[in-house]
Design a protein around this motif. Structure first.
Motif, PDB file in Angstrom:
ATOM      1  N   LEU A 212      19.119  28.862 -25.102  1.00 26.74           N
ATOM      2  CA  LEU A 212      17.851  29.591 -24.975  1.00 26.74           C
ATOM      3  C   LEU A 212      16.677  28.709 -25.361  1.00 26.74           C
ATOM      4  CD1 LEU A 212      18.588  33.213 -26.299  1.00 26.74           C
ATOM      5  CD2 LEU A 212      17.776  32.589 -24.034  1.00 26.74           C
TER       6      LEU A 212
ATOM      7  N   ASN B 298      16.006  26.404 -22.363  1.00 24.76           N
ATOM      8  CA  ASN B 298      15.530  27.057 -21.145  1.00 24.76           C
ATOM      9  C   ASN B 298      14.209  27.794 -21.292  1.00 24.76           C
ATOM     10  OD1 ASN B 298      17.599  26.636 -18.960  1.00 24.76           O
ATOM     11  ND2 ASN B 298      18.927  27.367 -20.587  1.00 24.76           N
ATOM     12  N   THR B 299      13.870  28.189 -22.528  1.00 30.21           N
ATOM     13  CA  THR B 299      12.641  28.958 -22.724  1.00 30.21           C
ATOM     14  C   THR B 299      11.510  28.122 -23.308  1.00 30.21           C
ATOM     15  OG1 THR B 299      13.338  29.645 -24.942  1.00 30.21           O
ATOM     16  CG2 THR B 299      13.934  31.096 -23.097  1.00 30.21           C
TER      17      THR B 299
ATOM     18  N   ASN C  56      11.237  27.323 -26.311  1.00 31.16           N
ATOM     19  CA  ASN C  56      10.996  27.758 -27.689  1.00 31.16           C
ATOM     20  C   ASN C  56      11.867  26.924 -28.620  1.00 31.16           C
ATOM     21  OD1 ASN C  56       9.171  29.873 -27.128  1.00 31.16           O
ATOM     22  ND2 ASN C  56      10.854  31.249 -26.614  1.00 31.16           N
TER      23      ASN C  56
ATOM     24  N   ASN D 213      13.715  30.790 -15.338  1.00 29.85           N
ATOM     25  CA  ASN D 213      13.304  30.578 -16.723  1.00 29.85           C
ATOM     26  C   ASN D 213      12.197  29.524 -16.755  1.00 29.85           C
ATOM     27  OD1 ASN D 213      14.561  27.965 -16.700  1.00 29.85           O
ATOM     28  ND2 ASN D 213      16.525  28.902 -17.203  1.00 29.85           N
ATOM     29  N   LYS D 214      11.711  29.203 -17.942  1.00 27.29           N
ATOM     30  CA  LYS D 214      10.587  28.269 -18.073  1.00 27.29           C
ATOM     31  C   LYS D 214      10.928  26.907 -17.474  1.00 27.29           C
ATOM     32  CE  LYS D 214       6.667  26.653 -19.916  1.00 27.29           C
ATOM     33  NZ  LYS D 214       6.703  25.256 -19.524  1.00 27.29           N
TER      34      LYS D 214
ATOM     35  N   SER E 119      15.941  38.769 -19.158  1.00 31.19           N
ATOM     36  CA  SER E 119      15.344  38.009 -20.268  1.00 31.19           C
ATOM     37  C   SER E 119      16.403  37.534 -21.259  1.00 31.19           C
ATOM     38  CB  SER E 119      14.295  38.852 -21.000  1.00 31.19           C
ATOM     39  OG  SER E 119      14.908  39.975 -21.608  1.00 31.19           O
TER      40      SER E 119
ATOM     41  N   GLY F  86      17.285  34.176 -20.644  1.00 29.47           N
ATOM     42  CA  GLY F  86      16.186  33.203 -20.717  1.00 29.47           C
ATOM     43  C   GLY F  86      15.193  33.330 -19.576  1.00 29.47           C
TER      44      GLY F  86
ATOM     45  N   ASN G  45      12.059  34.340 -17.476  1.00 29.25           N
ATOM     46  CA  ASN G  45      10.721  34.574 -18.008  1.00 29.25           C
ATOM     47  C   ASN G  45       9.892  35.392 -17.021  1.00 29.25           C
ATOM     48  OD1 ASN G  45       8.207  34.456 -19.174  1.00 29.25           O
ATOM     49  ND2 ASN G  45       8.303  32.279 -19.657  1.00 29.25           N
TER      50      ASN G  45
END
Length: 666
Positions: free
Chosen positions: A174, A177-178, A180, A256-257, A285, A288, A290
């Motif tokens: 996560l 892929n995000t 974060n 995802n991002k 979500s 991941g 978005n």
């Protein structure tokens, strides 16, 4: 005589005006084959486009026609890149385009993000600085590597529970892929593990190094390396990008991002991107995905043109009125109203049952009635928010002798016996794949985890690629046990062997181990036959292993009772697994507050919004009949039976949108 007027035109408006195209030059009648919105999307050429395609509005048809039209317009098929979320979707679109136009359509670059990344990384491996013979780790393999690393920590001294291998991989994935940090993921999803942040980051560092050292890439690495390569501005990257004239992305709401960044990177030279998706169907979500990607697309790309597809070809108007009402209350969305020419049809029904068992018996009775009305079981589905909601229903279906298939079982390549065979094959392809070595070694009697580690340490220092490694192992005390395996691996490395031939060789060696290890080996045999059949469709081991890792077959025959091979099955499915599918009649069960929407989403606005979209996805699967049910009494192990409220998504809809049914005992 009055002076003739001449109006000045702004130069920019002349240049941006769409050129008139002579439709008669095309072999396909695009305008009459498509509705006006579909035609607008399919006929666009240069520029960036966001196509918001409501459920059942023919987005696949639109993309297929656009591919055909671009090729008819003279563009090289190889310059068109179509990215999808399943290989099946890409293949279907390319096949349909080829039937529509001709075989040129099958020459476009079509596939999933991961398969495109795999091919690109192997082709440009030298420029990227990796070995093109890398092995792809599937999710289970990645978890095994993390477990090996986790096992090296002295966790017995910890006073609190440490995250397991599945949780660790999910957190690290996560984060990748995000975009974060690992700390953010822990704080948001696993606050009870925040105290272990240093240990988790330590595992991440060792994991990255382990993969690099052993020429292994996991799913996330494929995208990370691709994104890095595309943005490095090297000659190789420019060469690739200059050859991609058009980028099309299906199901953009599920990106995802990292995938969004890749789409942006792909458009650096030829700025022609068309993404197709439905913001109201963004429901992943937890993986991941978005939601902001589709909402912010117009601000991330230049001069984006928005096109909406709203004419639905699947459902009756009463079902669409219901779904439009459900999504109407969504805050962040592209407003749209689904409509159809199928104006007749029954109103959806909202059914309240006294308890869970009465809800189950209602579904069973109604399924049997539909069956008597000549609706095949294959065209009926029961959908639910979470897998465990259907347990009581499954008991009642068995009592009524109604055969069913439940989606969400074990995937084919995740079954232990299939993983065993693939481990041998992966070693033959990449002798440094020590995750597979570990699995293979543990199959043999007398080799436990400790001895396996010792053997792997010895193997690590040898050149397994050459014949000489066999002699160098002779002095080792475990040579008797190891020699047959090494002989097998060495013979598998012979280039001329077809993947199916290699599996036959492996099975000859593996069979005694297989019979010894699995009590139900007779049941499992069929999977190994299927694996051989799949392999026979491939010419090389690399592509076979890559496809199985990136997009494996879904079902194992171990999950299917071979004694009862019914031709018809009722479908039981989570809503997440049902997306993209459709049935004549659909039941949505357990639509009550705290269950759907889940009580875990109550404190989070974004989560409640996603739950609403989940109800929209479920309802739009129905073509003719829609039944939404809930029990009014729910058993709680702490409070006993408690009164339940219907889901906020169906509460107070009114008689215009749904009939209300109350179930009574006969």
């Amino acid at each position: 005589m009055a002076p003739k007027k001449y109006t000045l035109k702004r130069i920019n408006s002349i240049h941006t005006r769409q050129p008139l195209i002579d439709e008669s030059k095309f072999s396909i009648d695009y305008q009459n084959d498509l509705n006006p919105s579909q035609f607008e999307a399919a006929s666009r050429v240069k520029g960036n486009y966001l196509v918001i395609a409501g459920a059942g509005t023919g987005k696949t048809r639109t993309l297929v026609y656009r591919v055909a039209r671009l090729i008819e317009s003279g563009y090289d098929p190889a310059s068109i890149l179509l990215l999808t979320f399943t290989r099946k979707a890409a293949k279907e679109m390319m096949n349909r385009a080829a039937v529509l136009l001709d075989n040129r359509c099958s020459k476009i670059n079509g596939g999933t993000f991961h398969s495109f990344a795999n091919l690109t990384l192997r082709k440009y491996a030298k420029a990227i600085g990796i070995d093109s013979g890398f092995t792809i780790l599937d999710q289970g393999d990645s978890e095994d590597v993390i477990n090996l690393i986790r096992g090296q920590l002295n966790l017995s001294q910890l006073k609190k529970r440490f995250p397991n291998k599945q949780t660790l991989l999910k957190v690290l994935s996560l984060s990748t892929n995000t975009d974060n940090s690992v700390l953010q993921i822990l704080e948001n999803d696993y606050p009870h593990f925040v105290g272990y942040i240093d240990k988790v980051l330590g595992i991440q560092k060792i994991f990255v190094e382990y993969k690099r050292k052993n020429n292994l890439l996991d799913y996330d690495d494929l995208l990370v390396y691709l994104n890095k390569f595309l943005n490095e501005n090297t000659g190789a990257a420019k060469s690739l990008l200059s050859n991609i004239n058009f980028v099309m992305v299906d199901e953009y709401q599920d990106t995802n991002k990292l995938q969004s960044d890749i789409v942006k990177a792909l458009s650096q030279i030829n700025n022609n991107v068309m993404v197709v998706g439905d913001d109201s169907q963004s429901i992943y979500s937890f993986r991941g995905a978005n939601f902001k990607n589709i909402m912010q697309f117009p601000s991330l790309f230049n001069d984006v043109k928005l096109i909406k597809l709203e004419e639905n070809y699947r459902s009756t108007q009463p079902i669409l009125d219901f779904t439009n009402k459900v999504i109407e209350h969504s805050i962040d969305k592209y407003p749209k109203t689904l409509y159809t020419r199928k104006t007749d049809g029954e109103l959806p029904a909202i059914i309240s049952a006294l308890n869970e068992n009465m809800q189950s018996r209602f579904i069973v009775d109604r399924v049997l009635e539909l069956r008597e009305e000549n609706i095949p079981l294959n065209d009926i589905a029961v959908l639910f928010r979470s897998s465990y909601f259907s347990f009581d229903l499954e008991v009642e279906l068995n009592k009524a002798n109604i055969p069913f298939i439940k989606f969400g079982g074990m995937k084919f390549v995740e079954t232990a016996h299939v993983k065993d065979v693939l481990a041998f094959l992966r070693i033959s392809y990449n002798p440094k794949d020590f995750v597979s070595w570990y699995r293979v070694l543990l199959l043999h009697e007398g080799i436990g985890p400790k001895k396996a580690q010792t053997i792997m340490a010895a193997l690590e220092s040898l050149d397994i690629q050459s014949q000489s490694y066999k002699e160098s192992l002779v002095p080792q005390k475990f040579i008797e046990k190891l020699n047959p395996i090494i002989e097998l691996v060495f013979s598998l490395r012979k280039k001329h062997y077809h993947p199916a031939d290699k599996i036959e060789l492996i099975l000859a060696y593996y069979n005694p181990l297989f019979i010894n290890k699995y009590d139900d080996f007779n049941k499992r045999k069929k999977d190994l036959e299927i694996l051989t059949n799949i392999a026979s469709n491939y010419d090389d081991t690399e592509t076979f292993l890559a496809d199985l890792a990136i997009e494996p077959p879904q079902d194992s025959v171990v999950d299917i009772d071979s004694e009862e091979k019914e031709k018809e099955f009722l479908t039981l499915s989570t809503i997440h697994s049902a997306k993209g599918l459709e049935w004549h009649s659909v039941f949505i069960m357990h639509a009550l507050e705290g269950f759907f929407p889940s009580s875990q989403s109550f404190d989070n606005f974004d989560s409640i919004e996603e739950e609403r979209r989940l109800m929209y996805v479920a309802a739009t699967r129905a073509k003719q009949n829609l039944y939404v049910s809930y029990p009014t009494n729910i058993f709680d192990r702490y409070n006993g039976f408690t009164l339940a409220k219907p889901s906020r998504f169906i509460s107070g809809l009114g008689t215009k949108y749904a009939d209300e049914w109350v179930i009574e005992e006969e």
